[in-house]
Write an enzyme that holds these catalytic residues in place. Structure first.
Site, short mmCIF file in Angstrom:
data_model
loop_
_atom_site.label_atom_id
_atom_site.label_comp_id
_atom_site.label_asym_id
_atom_site.label_seq_id
_atom_site.Cartn_x
_atom_site.Cartn_y
_atom_site.Cartn_z
N GLY A 26 47.37 36.62 38.53
CA GLY A 26 48.47 36.22 39.48
C GLY A 26 49.50 37.53 40.43
O GLY A 26 50.04 37.61 40.97
N ARG B 8 38.58 43.67 51.30
CA ARG B 8 40.21 42.73 51.62
C ARG B 8 40.78 42.31 52.82
O ARG B 8 40.82 41.45 53.26
CB ARG B 8 40.65 43.13 50.82
CG ARG B 8 40.50 43.05 49.07
CD ARG B 8 41.81 43.86 47.92
NE ARG B 8 42.60 43.10 47.76
CZ ARG B 8 43.24 42.31 48.98
NH1 ARG B 8 43.91 43.47 48.96
NH2 ARG B 8 44.42 41.29 48.18
N TYR C 166 40.66 38.86 54.11
CA TYR C 166 41.95 38.03 53.85
C TYR C 166 43.20 38.65 54.97
O TYR C 166 44.23 38.22 54.63
CB TYR C 166 42.32 38.65 52.35
CG TYR C 166 41.18 38.40 51.50
CD1 TYR C 166 41.35 37.07 51.00
CD2 TYR C 166 41.41 39.17 50.97
CE1 TYR C 166 40.34 36.36 50.25
CE2 TYR C 166 40.26 39.15 49.36
CZ TYR C 166 40.07 37.73 49.16
OH TYR C 166 38.89 37.82 47.82
N ARG D 192 44.34 42.24 38.81
CA ARG D 192 45.76 43.09 40.26
C ARG D 192 46.31 44.48 39.99
O ARG D 192 46.05 45.51 40.13
CB ARG D 192 45.41 42.47 41.36
CG ARG D 192 46.56 42.71 41.46
CD ARG D 192 46.94 41.29 42.99
NE ARG D 192 46.19 40.95 43.03
CZ ARG D 192 44.95 40.30 43.90
NH1 ARG D 192 45.54 41.01 45.33
NH2 ARG D 192 44.92 39.45 43.78
N TYR E 123 39.49 44.40 43.01
CA TYR E 123 38.84 44.03 44.23
C TYR E 123 38.02 44.66 45.19
O TYR E 123 38.41 44.05 46.18
CB TYR E 123 39.35 42.58 44.52
CG TYR E 123 40.09 41.34 43.72
CD1 TYR E 123 38.84 40.29 42.89
CD2 TYR E 123 41.37 41.58 43.56
CE1 TYR E 123 39.47 40.01 41.87
CE2 TYR E 123 41.57 40.76 42.72
CZ TYR E 123 41.16 39.76 41.80
OH TYR E 123 41.63 39.33 40.66
N PRO F 174 46.48 39.45 33.67
CA PRO F 174 46.14 39.99 35.21
C PRO F 174 44.53 41.13 35.47
O PRO F 174 44.36 40.98 34.19
CB PRO F 174 47.15 41.09 35.12
CG PRO F 174 47.13 40.91 32.96
CD PRO F 174 46.72 39.84 32.76
N HIS G 290 46.31 28.82 36.57
CA HIS G 290 45.89 30.14 37.23
C HIS G 290 46.38 28.96 39.07
O HIS G 290 45.33 28.70 39.12
CB HIS G 290 45.08 31.15 37.24
CG HIS G 290 44.64 31.72 37.71
ND1 HIS G 290 45.59 33.07 37.55
CD2 HIS G 290 44.16 31.89 39.04
CE1 HIS G 290 45.09 34.10 39.35
NE2 HIS G 290 44.14 32.64 39.44
N CYS H 51 27.69 47.29 61.82
CA CYS H 51 27.39 46.29 62.88
C CYS H 51 27.89 45.18 62.72
O CYS H 51 27.68 44.27 62.67
CB CYS H 51 26.64 45.87 62.98
SG CYS H 51 25.83 47.74 64.07
N GLU H 52 29.33 44.85 63.11
CA GLU H 52 30.08 43.86 62.39
C GLU H 52 31.85 43.97 63.19
O GLU H 52 32.38 44.85 62.75
CB GLU H 52 29.95 43.02 61.56
CG GLU H 52 30.48 42.14 61.91
CD GLU H 52 29.98 40.78 60.65
OE1 GLU H 52 28.92 41.34 59.98
OE2 GLU H 52 30.51 39.74 60.51
N1 LLP Z 1 42.14 34.55 36.00
C1 LLP Z 1 41.83 33.41 37.05
C2 LLP Z 1 41.18 32.26 36.04
C3 LLP Z 1 42.02 33.86 38.20
O1 LLP Z 1 40.60 33.13 38.71
C4 LLP Z 1 41.98 35.10 39.07
C5 LLP Z 1 41.23 35.85 40.31
C6 LLP Z 1 42.45 36.06 37.80
C7 LLP Z 1 43.50 35.62 36.47
C8 LLP Z 1 43.31 37.16 37.95
O2 LLP Z 1 44.04 37.64 39.24
P1 LLP Z 1 44.85 39.05 39.83
O3 LLP Z 1 45.91 38.97 38.73
O4 LLP Z 1 43.78 39.53 39.96
O5 LLP Z 1 45.60 38.35 41.71
N2 LLP Z 1 39.82 39.03 45.79
C9 LLP Z 1 40.66 38.38 46.40
C10 LLP Z 1 41.50 37.76 44.52
C11 LLP Z 1 40.52 36.69 44.28
C12 LLP Z 1 41.10 36.13 42.51
C13 LLP Z 1 40.31 35.74 41.98
N3 LLP Z 1 40.51 35.03 40.81
C14 LLP Z 1 41.72 39.26 46.47
O6 LLP Z 1 41.24 40.39 47.25
O7 LLP Z 1 43.14 39.50 46.56
#
Ligand code: LLP
Length: 419
Positions: free
Chosen positions: A223, A303, A307, A267, A372, A265, A187, A336-337
């Site tokens: 991802g 988010r 980011y 997100r 997230y 996946p 990943h 308050c930020e």
């Molecule tokens: N697999 C592993 C090992 C991971 O660490 C993650 C995300 C996923 C799958 C899922 O990734 P996705 O498909 O959701 O992109 N908080 C951040 C994202 C950090 C994700 C951490 N790991 C945001 O809001 O964009």
């Protein structure tokens, strides 16, 4: 989009707000089901529940035949509660992490959860408490990419996974610990692009050959990006799966049998299903800048502050739905930020957004908040965690109550010496 929206799914915003108050996360069941169908070419879809781990969402994806990833004891507990199968070598849950803690070890043992190991030390540790088990190695292929540097999980500055040059050593460690390496996982980051995700395929073939015939599963990790900006194209999933089919064929030719492709996946499955409904509480001007201040902040959706992430925003007028003139505004929350602003770029640069003219009392909708969003919310400034509601075409269901004031302090106490 014209940034005016009076409905979420088939439901009127004003009626939902009356029923559940604001801020509230509204998830649309059908969108989650559609996104799952989009990725059906994978042999196994393993939902990265860290994106949204409400047990109702877990149950929904489980009913669609999706399996689940857990990165903590809490996530194992949630998955078991939602009804994912465990034990008997048929677990639907995999534990993926770079460490074991005591809580995780106890639930891995209790439910016989297979492990995706992200550090060499974990191999010896797993061998002691789960001897004879099959294990997946999470490889850091030496490169990574994400929508922000903060979510890049590859390369030598990332703490994640086993460094690709250490694979051979880890294969011997596994053997000595009495474990069988049956899976490889990579990943490289979240919200990455097709170019980087496809590089993982090449790395997978190279490393699969080192594992050899014991390999049964390859995992492409998560991802997969979604178009947070509505004028951006969707990822070409056919091209993505074509590449993986070729990768599977190359690996099968090398190790003389087929392997299964898992994807993980987060997100992609849930982000677009959810709208965070807020209400405008104040509208004020600082010289040229006009601010809409709403009743959700980075306590509810972190988010943008974390980011510089972009989320589409629209307005639902409380009293009239006529088309409104547009104006540049900054959308901020109640905290308050100063970084409590939804319209900002990475690095904290506050930016304007063209939105319909609004009044205090109008509703403001923040889109694509399913991944997230609730999962990363906090009690900062002693704000209560928002409610979550699951929508079907013709019904709505509370899936998490808004916290009460008592919930905020229920684990705290004043010691006797202060009384
Ligand atoms: N697999 C592993 C090992 C991971 O660490 C993650 C995300 C996923 C799958 C899922 O990734 P996705 O498909 O959701 O992109 N908080 C951040 C994202 C950090 C994700 C951490 N790991 C945001 O809001 O964009």
């Amino acid at each position: 989009m014209n940034n005016l929206q009076n409905k979420i799914g088939n439901h009127r915003v004003d009626e939902l707000a009356k029923c559940y108050q604001t801020p509230t996360f509204f998830y649309e069941t059908e969108t989650i089901k559609e996104r799952i169908k989009d990725v059906a070419r994978a042999d196994v879809i393993r939902y990265a529940q860290k994106a949204c781990s409400n047990i109702a969402i877990l149950k929904l994806v489980q009913q669609q035949g999706v399996k689940v990833d857990a990165v903590s004891a809490g996530e194992i507990f949630r998955a078991v509660t939602a009804g994912f199968q465990t034990g008997d070598g048929k677990s639907d849950i995999v534990y993926t992490a770079d460490i074991f803690d005591d809580d995780a070890i106890s639930l891995i043992k209790k439910y016989q959860i297979p492990v995706n190991v992200g550090s060499p030390d974990m191999l010896g540790q797993l061998g002691t408490f789960a001897p004879g088990s099959k294990v997946t190695l999470r490889i850091n292929p030496g490169f990574g990419h994400g929508h922000s540097e903060k979510v890049n999980t590859g390369g030598d500055l990332s703490k994640h996974g086993i460094w690709y040059k250490d694979i051979e050593e880890c294969l011997s460690l596994a053997k000595n610990a009495g474990l069988t390496v049956h899976g490889l996982h990579m990943h490289i980051g979240s919200g990455s692009d097709f170019k980087h995700l496809s590089k993982v395929c090449e790395a997978m073939v190279t490393h699969a050959k080192k594992v050899g015939p014991s390999l049964e599963v390859i995992s492409a990790g998560g991802g997969l990006p979604i178009p947070y900006q509505k004028d951006k194209p969707r990822i070409d999933l056919n091209a993505y799966f074509d590449l993986w089919d070729k990768t599977k064929a190359d690996i099968a030719a090398a190790i003389k049998h087929d392997v299964q492709l898992e994807i993980e996946p987060g997100r992609y499955l849930v982000a677009e299903s959810c709208t965070l409904l807020t209400q405008i509480c104040s509208i004020k001007r600082m010289e040229e800048n006009l601010f809409y201040l709403v009743n959700a902040g980075f306590d509810t959706l972190i988010r943008p502050a974390m980011y510089g992430a972009y989320h589409e925003i629209s307005i639902s007028p409380a009293n009239t739905s006529e088309c409104k003139e547009m104006q540049d505004v900054i959308v901020g929350g109640p905290l308050c930020e100063s970084c409590d602003v939804f319209t900002q770029q990475e690095g904290g640069f506050v930016s304007n957004r063209l939105l319909p003219k609004a009044q205090v009392g109008d509703y403001l909708l923040i889109h694509d908040a399913g991944a997230y969003g609730a999962a990363m919310s906090s009690n900062y400034n002693s704000k209560r965690l928002a409610a979550e509601v699951l929508l079907t075409c013709d019904s709505h269901h509370l899936i998490r109550k808004r916290q009460t004031m008592e919930d905020l302090i229920k684990n705290e106490q004043i010691p006797d010496f202060l009384k």
